[in-house]
Design an enzyme around this catalytic site. Structure first.
Site, PDB file in Angstrom:
ATOM      1  N   ASP A  56      -7.527  19.911 -12.938  1.00 23.04           N
ATOM      2  CA  ASP A  56      -7.824  18.591 -13.496  1.00 23.04           C
ATOM      3  C   ASP A  56      -7.468  18.658 -14.980  1.00 23.04           C
ATOM      4  OD1 ASP A  56      -9.008  16.382 -14.714  1.00 23.04           O
ATOM      5  OD2 ASP A  56     -10.744  16.368 -13.375  1.00 23.04           O
ATOM      6  N   ARG A 112       0.846  -1.198   0.000  1.00 25.49           N
ATOM      7  CA  ARG A 112       0.000   0.000   0.000  1.00 25.49           C
ATOM      8  C   ARG A 112       0.881   1.247   0.000  1.00 25.49           C
ATOM      9  NH1 ARG A 112      -1.537   1.648   4.678  1.00 25.49           N
ATOM     10  NH2 ARG A 112      -2.266  -0.367   5.394  1.00 25.49           N
ATOM     11  N   LYS A 139      -8.712   7.835 -18.743  1.00 24.33           N
ATOM     12  CA  LYS A 139      -9.056   8.441 -20.021  1.00 24.33           C
ATOM     13  C   LYS A 139      -7.857   8.412 -20.976  1.00 24.33           C
ATOM     14  CE  LYS A 139     -12.786   9.066 -17.627  1.00 24.33           C
ATOM     15  NZ  LYS A 139     -13.050  10.298 -16.890  1.00 24.33           N
ATOM     16  N   TYR A 165     -16.447  17.899 -14.002  1.00 19.77           N
ATOM     17  CA  TYR A 165     -16.877  16.511 -14.136  1.00 19.77           C
ATOM     18  C   TYR A 165     -17.938  16.261 -13.058  1.00 19.77           C
ATOM     19  CZ  TYR A 165     -16.652  11.439 -13.843  1.00 19.77           C
ATOM     20  OH  TYR A 165     -16.968  10.106 -13.808  1.00 19.77           O
TER      21      TYR A 165
HETATM   22  C1  LIG Z   1     -13.535  10.649 -15.652  1.00 13.59           C
HETATM   23  C2  LIG Z   1     -13.117  11.940 -15.073  1.00 13.59           C
HETATM   24  C3  LIG Z   1     -12.859  12.060 -13.705  1.00 13.59           C
HETATM   25  C4  LIG Z   1     -13.055  10.909 -12.737  1.00 13.59           C
HETATM   26  O1  LIG Z   1     -12.142   9.884 -12.967  1.00 13.59           O
HETATM   27  P1  LIG Z   1     -12.438   8.335 -12.668  1.00 13.59           P
HETATM   28  O2  LIG Z   1     -11.183   7.676 -13.119  1.00 13.59           O
HETATM   29  O3  LIG Z   1     -13.644   7.944 -13.454  1.00 13.59           O
HETATM   30  O4  LIG Z   1     -12.670   8.204 -11.200  1.00 13.59           O
HETATM   31  C5  LIG Z   1     -12.426  13.284 -13.239  1.00 13.59           C
HETATM   32  N1  LIG Z   1     -12.273  14.350 -14.056  1.00 13.59           N
HETATM   33  C6  LIG Z   1     -12.523  14.266 -15.377  1.00 13.59           C
HETATM   34  C7  LIG Z   1     -12.324  15.462 -16.234  1.00 13.59           C
HETATM   35  C8  LIG Z   1     -12.950  13.064 -15.937  1.00 13.59           C
HETATM   36  O5  LIG Z   1     -13.211  12.990 -17.249  1.00 13.59           O
END
Ligand SMILES: *Cc1c(COP(=O)(O)O)cnc(C)c1O
Length: 390
Positions: free
Chosen positions: A180, A56, A205, A108
């Site tokens: 982000d 961990r 993504k 998001y």
């Molecule tokens: C998908 C997404 C998230 C969340 O990520 P997960 O891997 O699904 O938990 C956060 N910010 C953006 C811009 C996203 O497209």
């Protein structure tokens, strides 16, 4: 031969994507980082070990991924998490009860839900502002404000945040700026270079890029923040497994190539959508008539494959979203395959309807993630779906 670290920024980002954080396995010469599928590590003596005690806390496959992603964002420190949401949660847990965050309003949906439906219960507070004007952040700052949290381009309205302007007003008040960077990826935008303090990613993504894992990451060059993030990562424990780290490492090797293709096809499809009389409005920062196109050209090196467009009504949007054959109707984005979605009922269903509508996230809005297939095929697919929509 030594590995390429975040210090080696003299190498181009495409080179670092392939090599950073990775070196041939010293015991075998294996060129690929092994998947260290282990929970613990044997210690030589009491208190004497090779830097790894429990998985961990640290895992060599995860270490390699963290160094790789840090290098791409030009950061000194990287932390991998089991999802993008876990990464965002760790960053927000740098704060305490009573602290206030000014956030962009077009987030998001899951990030908005985490803030309002989870963290507010623990005494944190959030103000959401129209992120297009830096002054809106300034106006919302109170004596309790500790952090500014933004996405740019935003999901799904493709609004931009002037990173330099926001970083400057935050620095004057000692606030952390979190970006982000999931949509742009470090290939097209590196927020730390514009003065941001922390970058968050959903590696699910574009970074992994193959729609076969869920993961997240946090990158920063601030030593004190990194120390607290390492503590939180271990204390709360939302760490990714070594196989998912390995998949992401394999994904980032081709990131520069994939983003170039997403961008080329994205620009082409956006232009085609603009010229299509069935489409009411197209949201894509690469279009010269995008209201923040100039800012996009200033802080981004490409615009990618995320496009939103308004079909004018729920029925027309549904007909297109259900009528494509190559574009798959699905949540998520950033994979090699093209996806299509309806934000109001899918990714942003957890956001209050009033907030959705006030920012133009209408029932007619369709979002596409343009993959790396042949662009002519993608265009023909959208065309037949539009014709079917009548
Ligand atoms: C998908 C997404 C998230 C969340 O990520 P997960 O891997 O699904 O938990 C956060 N910010 C953006 C811009 C996203 O497209």
């Amino acid at each position: 031969m030594t590995h390429i670290s975040a210090d080696d920024l003299r190498f181009d980002i495409a080179t670092r994507a392939v090599h950073a954080g990775q070196e041939p396995d010293p015991s075998t010469g294996a060129i690929m980082t092994p998947i260290f599928q282990t929970s613990t590590y044997v210690q030589q003596k009491l208190g004497e070990h090779k830097g790894f005690e429990y998985a961990r806390t640290r895992n060599p496959t995860r270490d390699a991924l963290e160094r790789n992603l840090a290098s791409l964002e030009g950061a000194q420190h990287g932390f991998a998490f089991s999802s993008g949401m876990a990464a965002t949660e760790a960053v927000l847990k740098l704060l305490s009860s009573g602290d206030h965050v000014v956030s962009g309003e077009n987030l998001y949906g899951g990030s908005h839900r985490l803030m309002v439906q989870v963290l507010e219960r623990f005494g944190m507070s959030f103000t959401f502002v129209d992120e297009r004007d830096p002054k809106n952040f300034e106006r919302a700052i109170t004596s309790a404000t500790k952090m500014i949290y933004v996405e740019t381009p935003t999901n799904p309205m493709m609004r931009l945040v002037d990173l330099r302007a926001v970083a400057e007003l935050a620095a004057a008040r000692d606030l952390l700026v979190v970006v982000d960077n999931t949509f742009a990826t470090p290939i097209f935008q590196r927020p730390l270079e514009h003065g941001a303090d922390i970058v968050v990613h959903s590696t699910t993504k574009f970074l992994n890029g193959h729609s076969d894992m869920v993961g997240g990451a946090v990158l920063t060059s601030l030593d004190d923040v990194a120390e607290r993030l390492a503590f939180l990562q271990n204390a709360a424990g939302a760490v990714p497994g070594p196989f998912d780290c390995w998949l992401t490492l394999r994904g980032t090797k081709t990131l520069a190539l994939r983003m170039k293709r997403h961008d080329e096809s994205g620009r082409r499809l956006a232009q085609w959508l603009v010229e299509n009389p069935r489409v009411r409005r197209v949201y894509y920062p690469g279009l010269p008539d995008h209201p923040q196109h100039e800012l996009a050209c200033k802080q981004m090196q490409g615009f990618g494959g995320m496009i939103s467009f308004d079909m004018g009504s729920f029925d027309a949007a549904r007909a297109v979203a259900e009528g494509t054959r190559l574009f798959a109707l699905a949540e998520s984005l950033g994979g090699v395959e093209s996806l299509i979605g309806h934000p109001a009922t899918m990714t942003h269903a957890s956001m209050p309807a009033s907030l959705r509508e006030s920012m133009g996230l209408s029932q007619g809005l369709v979002r596409i993630s343009v993959g790396i297939e042949n662009a002519d095929d993608l265009l023909a697919d959208l065309e037949q779906a539009m014709e079917g929509a009548g």
